[in-house]
Design a protein around this motif. Structure first.
Motif, PDB file in Angstrom:
ATOM      1  N   LEU A  73      11.134   6.900 134.673  1.00  0.00           N
ATOM      2  CA  LEU A  73       9.559   7.057 135.003  1.00  0.00           C
ATOM      3  C   LEU A  73       9.299   8.204 134.200  1.00  0.00           C
ATOM      4  CD1 LEU A  73       9.572   6.886 138.993  1.00  0.00           C
ATOM      5  CD2 LEU A  73       9.011   5.164 137.207  1.00  0.00           C
ATOM      6  N   THR A  74       8.125   8.705 134.122  1.00  0.00           N
ATOM      7  CA  THR A  74       7.264   9.626 133.396  1.00  0.00           C
ATOM      8  C   THR A  74       6.599  10.521 134.063  1.00  0.00           C
ATOM      9  OG1 THR A  74       5.182   8.644 133.133  1.00  0.00           O
ATOM     10  CG2 THR A  74       7.047   8.181 131.262  1.00  0.00           C
ATOM     11  N   ALA A  75       6.330  11.764 133.772  1.00  0.00           N
ATOM     12  CA  ALA A  75       5.646  12.747 134.613  1.00  0.00           C
ATOM     13  C   ALA A  75       4.346  12.243 135.093  1.00  0.00           C
ATOM     14  CB  ALA A  75       5.489  13.907 134.021  1.00  0.00           C
ATOM     15  N   ALA A  76       3.717  11.406 134.196  1.00  0.00           N
ATOM     16  CA  ALA A  76       2.341  11.127 134.532  1.00  0.00           C
ATOM     17  C   ALA A  76       2.455  10.082 135.906  1.00  0.00           C
ATOM     18  CB  ALA A  76       1.714   9.995 133.506  1.00  0.00           C
ATOM     19  N   ASP A  77       3.662   9.513 136.128  1.00  0.00           N
ATOM     20  CA  ASP A  77       3.892   8.679 137.234  1.00  0.00           C
ATOM     21  C   ASP A  77       3.924   9.453 138.538  1.00  0.00           C
ATOM     22  OD1 ASP A  77       4.028   6.225 135.709  1.00  0.00           O
ATOM     23  OD2 ASP A  77       6.133   6.714 135.446  1.00  0.00           O
ATOM     24  N   CYS A  78       4.137  10.727 138.507  1.00  0.00           N
ATOM     25  CA  CYS A  78       4.467  11.510 139.551  1.00  0.00           C
ATOM     26  C   CYS A  78       3.424  12.283 140.314  1.00  0.00           C
ATOM     27  CB  CYS A  78       5.639  12.625 139.214  1.00  0.00           C
ATOM     28  SG  CYS A  78       7.021  11.724 138.565  1.00  0.00           S
ATOM     29  N   VAL A 124      14.708  22.194 147.827  1.00  0.00           N
ATOM     30  CA  VAL A 124      14.525  20.901 147.252  1.00  0.00           C
ATOM     31  C   VAL A 124      13.026  20.472 146.977  1.00  0.00           C
ATOM     32  CG1 VAL A 124      14.978  18.415 147.266  1.00  0.00           C
ATOM     33  CG2 VAL A 124      16.742  20.010 148.333  1.00  0.00           C
ATOM     34  N   SER A 125      12.662  20.577 145.763  1.00  0.00           N
ATOM     35  CA  SER A 125      11.316  20.217 145.259  1.00  0.00           C
ATOM     36  C   SER A 125      11.447  18.531 144.851  1.00  0.00           C
ATOM     37  CB  SER A 125      10.758  20.837 144.137  1.00  0.00           C
ATOM     38  OG  SER A 125      10.933  22.249 144.556  1.00  0.00           O
ATOM     39  N   ALA A 126      10.153  18.052 145.138  1.00  0.00           N
ATOM     40  CA  ALA A 126      10.105  16.337 145.270  1.00  0.00           C
ATOM     41  C   ALA A 126       8.834  16.014 144.693  1.00  0.00           C
ATOM     42  CB  ALA A 126      10.396  15.754 146.749  1.00  0.00           C
ATOM     43  N   TRP A 127       8.773  14.912 144.037  1.00  0.00           N
ATOM     44  CA  TRP A 127       7.795  13.969 143.800  1.00  0.00           C
ATOM     45  C   TRP A 127       7.707  12.736 144.034  1.00  0.00           C
ATOM     46  CZ3 TRP A 127       9.965  18.082 141.494  1.00  0.00           C
ATOM     47  CH2 TRP A 127       9.104  19.089 140.795  1.00  0.00           C
ATOM     48  N   ALA A 128       6.592  12.034 144.439  1.00  0.00           N
ATOM     49  CA  ALA A 128       6.370  10.741 144.628  1.00  0.00           C
ATOM     50  C   ALA A 128       6.088   9.909 143.749  1.00  0.00           C
ATOM     51  CB  ALA A 128       5.540  10.563 145.882  1.00  0.00           C
ATOM     52  N   ALA A 129       6.782   8.551 143.412  1.00  0.00           N
ATOM     53  CA  ALA A 129       5.929   7.882 142.321  1.00  0.00           C
ATOM     54  C   ALA A 129       6.221   6.401 142.606  1.00  0.00           C
ATOM     55  CB  ALA A 129       7.118   8.204 140.835  1.00  0.00           C
ATOM     56  N   GLU A 130       5.497   5.702 142.430  1.00  0.00           N
ATOM     57  CA  GLU A 130       5.376   4.150 142.612  1.00  0.00           C
ATOM     58  C   GLU A 130       6.355   3.447 141.597  1.00  0.00           C
ATOM     59  OE1 GLU A 130       2.619   0.621 144.211  1.00  0.00           O
ATOM     60  OE2 GLU A 130       1.714   2.377 143.535  1.00  0.00           O
ATOM     61  N   GLN A 179      15.138  16.514 154.259  1.00  0.00           N
ATOM     62  CA  GLN A 179      14.401  15.713 153.149  1.00  0.00           C
ATOM     63  C   GLN A 179      13.508  14.740 153.999  1.00  0.00           C
ATOM     64  OE1 GLN A 179      16.575  14.074 150.074  1.00  0.00           O
ATOM     65  NE2 GLN A 179      17.758  15.885 150.244  1.00  0.00           N
ATOM     66  N   ALA A 180      13.737  14.727 155.249  1.00  0.00           N
ATOM     67  CA  ALA A 180      12.624  13.457 156.041  1.00  0.00           C
ATOM     68  C   ALA A 180      11.251  13.939 156.016  1.00  0.00           C
ATOM     69  CB  ALA A 180      13.214  13.338 157.466  1.00  0.00           C
ATOM     70  N   GLU A 181      11.071  15.366 155.746  1.00  0.00           N
ATOM     71  CA  GLU A 181       9.524  15.768 155.581  1.00  0.00           C
ATOM     72  C   GLU A 181       8.875  15.204 154.333  1.00  0.00           C
ATOM     73  OE1 GLU A 181       6.193  17.995 155.953  1.00  0.00           O
ATOM     74  OE2 GLU A 181       7.709  17.679 157.568  1.00  0.00           O
ATOM     75  N   PHE A 182       9.659  14.858 153.296  1.00  0.00           N
ATOM     76  CA  PHE A 182       9.035  14.104 152.087  1.00  0.00           C
ATOM     77  C   PHE A 182       8.382  12.873 152.509  1.00  0.00           C
ATOM     78  CE2 PHE A 182      12.297  16.723 149.666  1.00  0.00           C
ATOM     79  CZ  PHE A 182      11.524  17.739 149.375  1.00  0.00           C
ATOM     80  N   VAL A 183       9.010  12.001 153.399  1.00  0.00           N
ATOM     81  CA  VAL A 183       8.583  10.885 153.868  1.00  0.00           C
ATOM     82  C   VAL A 183       7.014  10.893 154.592  1.00  0.00           C
ATOM     83  CG1 VAL A 183       8.951   8.734 155.505  1.00  0.00           C
ATOM     84  CG2 VAL A 183      11.004   9.806 153.969  1.00  0.00           C
ATOM     85  N   ASP A 184       7.284  12.108 155.433  1.00  0.00           N
ATOM     86  CA  ASP A 184       5.880  12.394 156.046  1.00  0.00           C
ATOM     87  C   ASP A 184       4.676  12.889 155.042  1.00  0.00           C
ATOM     88  OD1 ASP A 184       7.129  11.737 158.456  1.00  0.00           O
ATOM     89  OD2 ASP A 184       7.352  13.701 159.039  1.00  0.00           O
ATOM     90  N   ARG A 185       5.271  13.430 153.962  1.00  0.00           N
ATOM     91  CA  ARG A 185       4.142  13.669 152.886  1.00  0.00           C
ATOM     92  C   ARG A 185       3.982  12.717 151.944  1.00  0.00           C
ATOM     93  NH1 ARG A 185       7.199  19.531 151.244  1.00  0.00           N
ATOM     94  NH2 ARG A 185       7.177  20.638 153.272  1.00  0.00           N
ATOM     95  N   VAL A 211       3.518   9.411 153.325  1.00  0.00           N
ATOM     96  CA  VAL A 211       2.556   8.736 154.082  1.00  0.00           C
ATOM     97  C   VAL A 211       1.156   9.588 154.125  1.00  0.00           C
ATOM     98  CG1 VAL A 211       2.051   8.497 156.753  1.00  0.00           C
ATOM     99  CG2 VAL A 211       4.298   7.998 155.753  1.00  0.00           C
ATOM    100  N   ALA A 212       1.146  10.865 154.300  1.00  0.00           N
ATOM    101  CA  ALA A 212      -0.108  11.606 154.021  1.00  0.00           C
ATOM    102  C   ALA A 212      -0.782  11.293 152.882  1.00  0.00           C
ATOM    103  CB  ALA A 212      -0.070  13.344 154.088  1.00  0.00           C
ATOM    104  N   HIS A 213      -0.115  11.212 151.462  1.00  0.00           N
ATOM    105  CA  HIS A 213      -0.641  10.922 150.311  1.00  0.00           C
ATOM    106  C   HIS A 213      -1.065   9.767 150.389  1.00  0.00           C
ATOM    107  CE1 HIS A 213      -1.099  10.278 145.905  1.00  0.00           C
ATOM    108  NE2 HIS A 213      -0.252   9.307 146.107  1.00  0.00           N
TER     109      HIS A 213
END
Length: 155
Positions: A67-72, A86-92, A141-147, A149-151
């Motif tokens: 993926l690319t940064a633009a996807d995140c 741990v830092s995370a990004w979501a990407a479809e 890391q389960a917190e990332f799933v909640d975040r 969902v909020a996004h």
């Protein structure tokens, strides 16, 4: 000083519901662990490395998904039980998990045998519904799933 990791929570929408891509760590220690053992594809980095660049590199190394940064979209950071941040990004994305390939590592196995064996860094990659993902993930890391969902609710 705390160690830092960065990763990508890839998601896709199936029949109107989000699914997330998780990975299971390879090697003998993790072989029989399931609930609370899975992770987002991630890896450690050291300053001054760009965390997002590290996250994208780790995603490719652990799954072959590129993926690319633009996807995140940023999901922030969490601190795991042992202190790692741990830092995370979501990407479809869509990814055929049967095509999963991971880099490898070497370790002495069995312990004190003097024999080095090679293991995949990630032995499985699978898509999960959100409730199952939260059970499978390392607890912090389960917190990332909640975040995520909020996004998704905000768009």
């Amino acid at each position: 000083m705390a160690k830092h990791s960065a990763g990508i929570l890839a998601f896709k929408i199936v029949d109107g519901e989000p699914r997330v891509l998780l990975v299971h760590p390879g090697g003998p220690f993790w072989a029989r662990k399931d609930l609370g053992a899975w992770s987002i594809p991630k890896g450690e980095y050291e300053d001054p490395v760009d965390p997002l660049a590290s996250a994208l590199r780790e995603l490719a190394e652990e799954t072959t998904l590129v993926l690319t940064a633009a996807d995140c979209v940023p999901l922030g950071s969490v601190k795991q039980k042992a202190g790692k941040v741990v830092s995370a990004w979501a990407a479809e994305a869509d990814f055929d998990t049967s095509q999963h390939r991971s880099n490898t590592f070497e370790m002495e196995w069995p312990p004190r045998s003097g024999t080095l064996r090679e293991f995949p860094e990630v032995d499985r990659a699978e898509w999960f519904d959100l409730a199952t993902a939260k059970e499978k993930l390392v607890p912090a890391q389960a917190e990332f799933v909640d975040r995520l969902v909020a996004h998704l609710s905000a768009i």
